[in-house]
Design an enzyme around this catalytic site. Structure first.
Site, mmCIF file in Angstrom:
data_model
loop_
_atom_site.group_PDB
_atom_site.id
_atom_site.type_symbol
_atom_site.label_atom_id
_atom_site.label_comp_id
_atom_site.label_asym_id
_atom_site.label_seq_id
_atom_site.Cartn_x
_atom_site.Cartn_y
_atom_site.Cartn_z
ATOM 1 N N LYS A 54 0.805 -1.222 0.000
ATOM 2 C CA LYS A 54 0.000 0.000 0.000
ATOM 3 C C LYS A 54 0.840 1.274 0.000
ATOM 4 C CE LYS A 54 -4.374 -1.579 0.558
ATOM 5 N NZ LYS A 54 -5.544 -1.174 -0.211
ATOM 6 N N SER A 299 1.413 -9.764 -0.663
ATOM 7 C CA SER A 299 1.160 -8.331 -0.572
ATOM 8 C C SER A 299 1.302 -7.717 0.804
ATOM 9 C CB SER A 299 -0.235 -8.016 -1.122
ATOM 10 O OG SER A 299 -1.218 -8.741 -0.425
#
Length: 313
Positions: A54, A299
């Site tokens: 992110k 991720s």
């Protein structure tokens, strides 16, 4: 959210500007060989300074702001940490709104960064509504997924793969709001020899339902280990239209997510939160058709120790 925000999809120029911003502030994350398939690789976004991909979108979004304009966002998770890190890296003013019920550990982590932290409401919806009220002249709302610069920032994973993995690829990633899959889909379209597979939690399939309907729809959302992928997407969200035709979508069950988390720990010594492990889960479950070399985006790693211990037990 009562009103539909007007958000444009990212352009090719956005992707180029995001790459310049992100490459100047983050080192490329490594690739690790894995036994998932012959020649397969794990893209270790869990090695980012905030523990999640992110931070890429956050840096791209803050770097794109005009001089003198601040940012406001709502999150108590990986996007908030990304925005906080990006605030320190870019010198931009950022306000992060979290619910009164947000995890004390996450709130404590956010206080270590130069951001204005606002606690409001009993849940995320109330916090987001307040963040949108705070946006206005001199302050822009930055969504965790429904933002052209955030999407372009996530596409920089692909730009790194251009230098790290030659030849045809199948790239697998998680899908919550769809920002990562949308960015990778745009990159893959440019490169030409890449197929992208996006993986949702079976308990939360808002993006695939919206892609199928041709418009944003609301779905029933259940509890999931992949809590970072959980929830509906906001009205008018651009990610389904960007994903449509560019990304193949599938989903994984709760047992499959847990098995992937255990597999990553026992085979690689890697900690992955549920949302970070769904790509591996889909491959282990035989839900990904592999063309060329397989790359799975790991991720994120941000999960409470007790929750992690329970998930892999």
């Amino acid at each position: 959210m009562s009103e539909t925000r007007q958000v444009r999809p990212p352009s090719g120029d956005d992707l180029d500007r995001a790459w310049a911003a992100v490459a100047g502030r983050l080192d490329p994350t490594p690739l690790a060989p894995t036994a998932l398939a012959p020649g397969a690789l794990l893209k270790l976004e869990s090695f980012q300074p905030t523990g999640s991909f992110k931070v890429r979108g956050a840096i791209a979004a803050l770097s794109a702001l005009p001089a003198g304009v601040a940012a406001v966002t709502a999150s108590a998770g990986n996007h908030a940490l990304g925005m906080a890190h990006a605030a320190a890296a870019t010198g931009r003013k950022v306000t992060v709104v979290v619910a009164e019920t947000a995890s004390p550990a996450k709130v404590s982590a956010l206080r270590n960064f130069p951001v204005e932290l606002v606690r409001h409401g009993s849940g995320f919806d109330a916090a987001e509504a307040h963040a949108l009220e705070l946006a206005g002249p001199g302050r822009v709302y930055v969504s965790a997924y429904n933002d052209p610069h955030v999407i372009a920032g996530q596409a920089t994973i692909g730009r790194e793969l251009d230098a790290q993995a030659a030849g045809p690829l199948t790239v697998v990633c998680g899908v919550g709001g769809g920002g990562l899959a949308a960015g990778l889909g745009m990159w893959a379209e440019r490169r030409g020899d890449v197929r992208v597979v996006g993986v949702e939690a079976a308990a939360s399939r808002g993006v695939s339902a919206s892609v199928a309907a041709g418009r944003v729809v609301t779905v029933t959302v259940g509890e999931t280990l992949a809590d970072g992928l959980s929830g509906n997407i906001e009205p008018g969200c651009v990610t389904p239209s960007v994903i449509s035709g560019r990304v193949r979508l599938t989903s994984v069950t709760e047992p499959e997510v847990g098995e992937a988390m255990r597999w990553l720990f026992t085979r690689h010594g890697l900690v992955a939160e549920g949302a970070g492990a769904v790509g591996v889960a889909a491959v282990l479950a035989g839900k990904v058709e592999i063309v060329g070399r397989l790359v799975v985006v790991l991720s994120g790693r941000n999960i409470a120790p007790a929750a992690y211990a329970e998930a892999i037990a």
